[in-house]
Design a protein around this motif. Structure first.
Motif, PDB file in Angstrom:
ATOM      1  N   ALA A  82     -56.037  33.784  11.587  1.00 45.79           N
ATOM      2  CA  ALA A  82     -55.134  33.962  10.182  1.00 45.79           C
ATOM      3  C   ALA A  82     -54.533  35.248  10.363  1.00 45.79           C
ATOM      4  O   ALA A  82     -55.397  36.313  10.802  1.00 45.79           O
ATOM      5  N   LEU A  83     -53.604  35.596   9.949  1.00 44.71           N
ATOM      6  CA  LEU A  83     -52.664  36.917   9.686  1.00 44.71           C
ATOM      7  C   LEU A  83     -52.418  37.095   8.220  1.00 44.71           C
ATOM      8  O   LEU A  83     -51.906  36.001   7.559  1.00 44.71           O
ATOM      9  N   VAL A  84     -52.608  38.259   7.613  1.00 46.74           N
ATOM     10  CA  VAL A  84     -52.373  38.682   6.341  1.00 46.74           C
ATOM     11  C   VAL A  84     -51.357  39.825   6.332  1.00 46.74           C
ATOM     12  O   VAL A  84     -51.684  40.857   6.868  1.00 46.74           O
ATOM     13  N   TYR A  85     -50.079  39.647   5.787  1.00 48.06           N
ATOM     14  CA  TYR A  85     -49.452  40.754   5.859  1.00 48.06           C
ATOM     15  C   TYR A  85     -49.208  41.111   4.383  1.00 48.06           C
ATOM     16  O   TYR A  85     -49.047  40.671   3.259  1.00 48.06           O
ATOM     17  N   VAL A  86     -49.447  42.620   4.303  1.00 48.78           N
ATOM     18  CA  VAL A  86     -49.342  43.179   2.962  1.00 48.78           C
ATOM     19  C   VAL A  86     -48.396  44.265   2.613  1.00 48.78           C
ATOM     20  O   VAL A  86     -48.382  45.426   3.389  1.00 48.78           O
ATOM     21  N   ASP A  87     -47.443  43.967   2.121  1.00 56.28           N
ATOM     22  CA  ASP A  87     -46.197  44.801   2.127  1.00 56.28           C
ATOM     23  C   ASP A  87     -45.899  45.281   3.436  1.00 56.28           C
ATOM     24  O   ASP A  87     -45.668  46.352   3.864  1.00 56.28           O
ATOM     25  N   ALA A  88     -45.632  44.142   4.421  1.00 57.52           N
ATOM     26  CA  ALA A  88     -45.721  44.631   5.787  1.00 57.52           C
ATOM     27  C   ALA A  88     -44.579  43.942   6.373  1.00 57.52           C
ATOM     28  O   ALA A  88     -43.851  43.090   6.036  1.00 57.52           O
ATOM     29  N   ALA A 111     -44.014  36.484  18.144  1.00 60.66           N
ATOM     30  CA  ALA A 111     -44.029  36.430  16.555  1.00 60.66           C
ATOM     31  C   ALA A 111     -45.074  35.417  16.118  1.00 60.66           C
ATOM     32  O   ALA A 111     -44.930  34.183  15.840  1.00 60.66           O
ATOM     33  N   ALA A 112     -46.245  35.874  16.208  1.00 55.07           N
ATOM     34  CA  ALA A 112     -47.400  35.097  16.046  1.00 55.07           C
ATOM     35  C   ALA A 112     -47.693  34.470  14.787  1.00 55.07           C
ATOM     36  O   ALA A 112     -48.396  33.489  14.848  1.00 55.07           O
ATOM     37  N   TRP A 113     -47.059  34.800  13.824  1.00 54.18           N
ATOM     38  CA  TRP A 113     -46.948  34.026  12.539  1.00 54.18           C
ATOM     39  C   TRP A 113     -46.316  33.007  12.360  1.00 54.18           C
ATOM     40  O   TRP A 113     -46.580  32.019  11.682  1.00 54.18           O
ATOM     41  N   LYS A 114     -45.474  32.666  13.649  1.00 56.24           N
ATOM     42  CA  LYS A 114     -44.940  31.207  13.523  1.00 56.24           C
ATOM     43  C   LYS A 114     -45.976  30.052  14.077  1.00 56.24           C
ATOM     44  O   LYS A 114     -45.887  28.975  13.723  1.00 56.24           O
ATOM     45  N   THR A 115     -47.135  30.715  14.954  1.00 59.31           N
ATOM     46  CA  THR A 115     -48.271  29.701  15.297  1.00 59.31           C
ATOM     47  C   THR A 115     -49.606  29.819  14.724  1.00 59.31           C
ATOM     48  O   THR A 115     -50.463  29.223  14.753  1.00 59.31           O
ATOM     49  N   ILE A 116     -49.689  30.969  14.129  1.00 57.74           N
ATOM     50  CA  ILE A 116     -51.023  31.189  13.454  1.00 57.74           C
ATOM     51  C   ILE A 116     -50.872  31.161  11.898  1.00 57.74           C
ATOM     52  O   ILE A 116     -50.084  32.086  11.222  1.00 57.74           O
ATOM     53  N   TRP A 156     -50.378  34.545   5.592  1.00 56.08           N
ATOM     54  CA  TRP A 156     -49.981  34.525   4.340  1.00 56.08           C
ATOM     55  C   TRP A 156     -49.298  36.311   4.062  1.00 56.08           C
ATOM     56  O   TRP A 156     -49.602  37.261   4.817  1.00 56.08           O
ATOM     57  N   TYR A 157     -48.340  36.193   2.878  1.00 57.69           N
ATOM     58  CA  TYR A 157     -47.812  37.503   3.065  1.00 57.69           C
ATOM     59  C   TYR A 157     -47.789  37.865   1.451  1.00 57.69           C
ATOM     60  O   TYR A 157     -47.409  37.234   0.512  1.00 57.69           O
ATOM     61  N   PHE A 158     -48.191  39.208   1.212  1.00 54.97           N
ATOM     62  CA  PHE A 158     -48.262  39.564  -0.266  1.00 54.97           C
ATOM     63  C   PHE A 158     -47.111  40.802  -0.520  1.00 54.97           C
ATOM     64  O   PHE A 158     -47.139  41.608   0.463  1.00 54.97           O
ATOM     65  N   ILE A 159     -46.506  40.703  -1.564  1.00 53.18           N
ATOM     66  CA  ILE A 159     -45.514  41.813  -2.017  1.00 53.18           C
ATOM     67  C   ILE A 159     -45.867  42.324  -3.211  1.00 53.18           C
ATOM     68  O   ILE A 159     -46.159  41.666  -4.333  1.00 53.18           O
ATOM     69  N   SER A 160     -45.927  43.570  -3.267  1.00 48.73           N
ATOM     70  CA  SER A 160     -46.483  44.375  -4.514  1.00 48.73           C
ATOM     71  C   SER A 160     -45.143  44.805  -5.160  1.00 48.73           C
ATOM     72  O   SER A 160     -43.886  44.656  -4.730  1.00 48.73           O
TER      73      SER A 160
END
Length: 176
Positions: free
Chosen positions: A71-77, A161-166, A169-173
């Motif tokens: 899993a991938l988690v993007y935090v303001d990324a 673009a690993a987010w296409k297959t894994i 989640w994305y968090f925006i503050s």
């Protein structure tokens, strides 16, 4: 801001998870992703990989090179597609769209790629745009101890673009 990854890892460990925070080299997307991917391959078992800011680009490319990322988690990324650069993903209202000379102190470094230099956010930019919710002394201490990022880190196209297959989640503050 260097304290945040350690704080997040501490919270996860208190909840019973194994948490690691690797130092991102900040030298260029291709080499940074290889460094992180190598570290990931040393971890037994499944990995949830988290990235902030430029770290999002790094986890995107590193995860594609590491079979244990689940899993991938993007935090303001940044979450680039293949061929996109981190620099191209800054929104129109981003403080990073100002001329580089008004944002950064640029310093040459040994073995830099042609035209690359290390970038340090100028104090006024750091305090106003990146640490504006912190007490001034704490923000100043963070500015004084910031790690340089190579200008090459922001101009290297993403290879994956690993987010296409894994699962991702994305968090925006937001500032209130």
């Amino acid at each position: 801001m260097q304290a945040r990854p350690r704080q997040g890892a501490e919270i996860l460990r208190r909840k019973g998870y194994t948490a690691r925070a690797i130092a991102n080299p900040l030298q260029g997307l291709t080499s940074d992703a290889r460094t992180v991917a190598g570290f990931l391959r040393s971890i037994p078992g499944p990995v949830v990989l988290v990235g902030h800011s430029y770290g999002g680009s790094v986890i995107t490319d590193a995860a594609a090179q590491s079979g244990n990322v689940k899993a991938l988690v993007y935090v303001d990324a940044a979450a680039p597609a293949v061929g996109e650069t981190t620099g191209s993903l800054s929104g129109s209202t981003s403080a990073l769209n100002a001329p580089a000379g008004t944002l950064f102190d640029s310093v040459p470094y040994a073995n830099a790629p042609a035209g690359a230099s290390n970038l340090y956010l100028k104090k006024a930019i750091f305090l106003k745009n990146f640490a504006n919710s912190l007490p001034v002394q704490q923000a100043t201490d963070l500015w004084a101890s910031q790690r340089a990022a190579s200008s090459a880190a922001f101009s290297t196209p993403s290879k994956y673009a690993a987010w296409k297959t894994i699962p991702s989640w994305y968090f925006i503050s937001a500032v209130r």
